[in-house]
Motif scaffolding. Sequence first.
Motif, mmCIF file in Angstrom:
data_model
loop_
_atom_site.group_PDB
_atom_site.id
_atom_site.type_symbol
_atom_site.label_atom_id
_atom_site.label_comp_id
_atom_site.label_asym_id
_atom_site.label_seq_id
_atom_site.Cartn_x
_atom_site.Cartn_y
_atom_site.Cartn_z
ATOM 1 N N UNK A 49 59.038 -29.743 62.432
ATOM 2 C CA UNK A 49 57.654 -29.696 61.931
ATOM 3 C C UNK A 49 57.576 -28.891 60.637
ATOM 4 N N UNK A 50 58.289 -27.768 60.603
ATOM 5 C CA UNK A 50 58.295 -26.941 59.383
ATOM 6 C C UNK A 50 58.961 -27.704 58.239
ATOM 7 N N UNK A 51 59.991 -28.461 58.562
ATOM 8 C CA UNK A 51 60.732 -29.184 57.520
ATOM 9 C C UNK A 51 59.845 -30.209 56.814
ATOM 10 N N UNK A 52 59.117 -30.987 57.583
ATOM 11 C CA UNK A 52 58.304 -32.036 56.952
ATOM 12 C C UNK A 52 57.141 -31.412 56.173
ATOM 13 N N UNK A 53 56.698 -30.224 56.611
ATOM 14 C CA UNK A 53 55.525 -29.592 55.973
ATOM 15 C C UNK A 53 55.892 -28.498 54.961
ATOM 16 N N UNK A 54 57.181 -28.241 54.742
ATOM 17 C CA UNK A 54 57.556 -27.008 54.018
ATOM 18 C C UNK A 54 57.046 -26.967 52.578
ATOM 19 N N UNK A 55 56.835 -28.142 51.963
ATOM 20 C CA UNK A 55 56.405 -28.150 50.561
ATOM 21 C C UNK A 55 54.943 -28.547 50.372
ATOM 22 N N UNK A 56 54.131 -28.479 51.416
ATOM 23 C CA UNK A 56 52.720 -28.884 51.244
ATOM 24 C C UNK A 56 51.962 -27.945 50.304
ATOM 25 N N UNK A 57 52.537 -26.761 50.049
ATOM 26 C CA UNK A 57 51.903 -25.833 49.118
ATOM 27 C C UNK A 57 51.839 -26.352 47.688
ATOM 28 N N UNK A 58 52.565 -27.442 47.408
ATOM 29 C CA UNK A 58 52.461 -28.073 46.087
ATOM 30 C C UNK A 58 51.246 -28.993 45.990
ATOM 31 N N UNK A 59 50.675 -29.371 47.113
ATOM 32 C CA UNK A 59 49.544 -30.303 47.102
ATOM 33 C C UNK A 59 48.321 -29.624 46.492
ATOM 34 N N UNK A 60 47.557 -30.406 45.759
ATOM 35 C CA UNK A 60 46.393 -29.847 45.057
ATOM 36 C C UNK A 60 45.450 -29.097 45.997
ATOM 37 N N UNK A 61 45.281 -29.632 47.183
ATOM 38 C CA UNK A 61 44.359 -29.015 48.147
ATOM 39 C C UNK A 61 44.845 -27.649 48.612
ATOM 40 N N UNK A 62 46.131 -27.372 48.429
ATOM 41 C CA UNK A 62 46.702 -26.124 48.949
ATOM 42 C C UNK A 62 46.957 -25.086 47.872
ATOM 43 N N UNK A 63 47.010 -25.498 46.606
ATOM 44 C CA UNK A 63 47.395 -24.559 45.540
ATOM 45 C C UNK A 63 46.386 -23.412 45.444
ATOM 46 N N UNK A 64 46.950 -22.193 45.480
ATOM 47 C CA UNK A 64 46.089 -21.005 45.423
ATOM 48 C C UNK A 64 46.765 -19.943 44.550
ATOM 49 N N UNK A 65 47.801 -19.296 45.055
ATOM 50 C CA UNK A 65 48.502 -18.289 44.250
ATOM 51 C C UNK A 65 49.441 -18.918 43.228
#
Length: 186
Positions: A49-65
Motif C-alpha cells: 500500500x505504501x509503495x503504490x502511494x509513496x509518490x502521491x505528494x507530487x500530485x497537485x492536490x497534495x503539494x504543500x511544503x
Amino acid sequence: MQLTKWAHALAESLLADSLPRRWAHSQRVYSQALTLAPALGEDAELLAAAAIAHDIGYAQAAVDTGQHMIDGARYLRDVVGADPRLCSIVAFHTSSSWEASELGLEDALSEFGPTEPELVDAITYCDLTSGPVGDLVDPAERLSEVLERYGPEHVVFRAVSAARPELMARVARVRQRAEAVMAKLS
Ligand SMILES: [Fe+2]
C-alpha cells in the motif's frame, strides 16, 4: 488486500492522468514490493500500500511544503485518514530525511515518527530499483540518474549525494534479508 486496493485507487486517482510517468514508476514500485512479501510476513500488505502511494505528494492536490514525502504523508493523514504506519513509511521513504534537513523541515517530518527501519529499508529498495517510467533499474544507476536529472544546484541533488551511502546500505540489507528468507523456504 483491502488496504492495498484502497491505496491503489487513491494513488491512481491522484497520479494517473496528471502525472503518468510518476504513476508508471509507482506501479513498478508496487510490483517490487510484492516481490518482498515473503520476507515481510504480515507487513507485506502495508508495504504494498505504501509503495503504490509513496509518490502521491507530487500530485497537485497534495503539494504543500514542496517536500513530496512530507506532503504525501500529510495528505494520507489529514485528507484520507490513513493508518499512521502507512503515513510513516511514505514520510520517510528513500532520501526524505536528508531532503527535510536541506529544507529545514525536520519538525514536519518528525510528526510521522517513529520510523520503522525495516519497512523504510524495504520501500527504499523498491523505489531505487524502479526507474522514472516504470522500468526495472540498478539502484546505483538510478541514483546517478536522479543526480543528473536535478543538477548540483538543486536540493534533491544535495540530499541524494549525502544520502547515497545509507541508501545503498538499505538496498543491501533488503537483499540480504530476502535471500535469507528464500534460503529458509527452499
Ligand atoms: Fe518513487
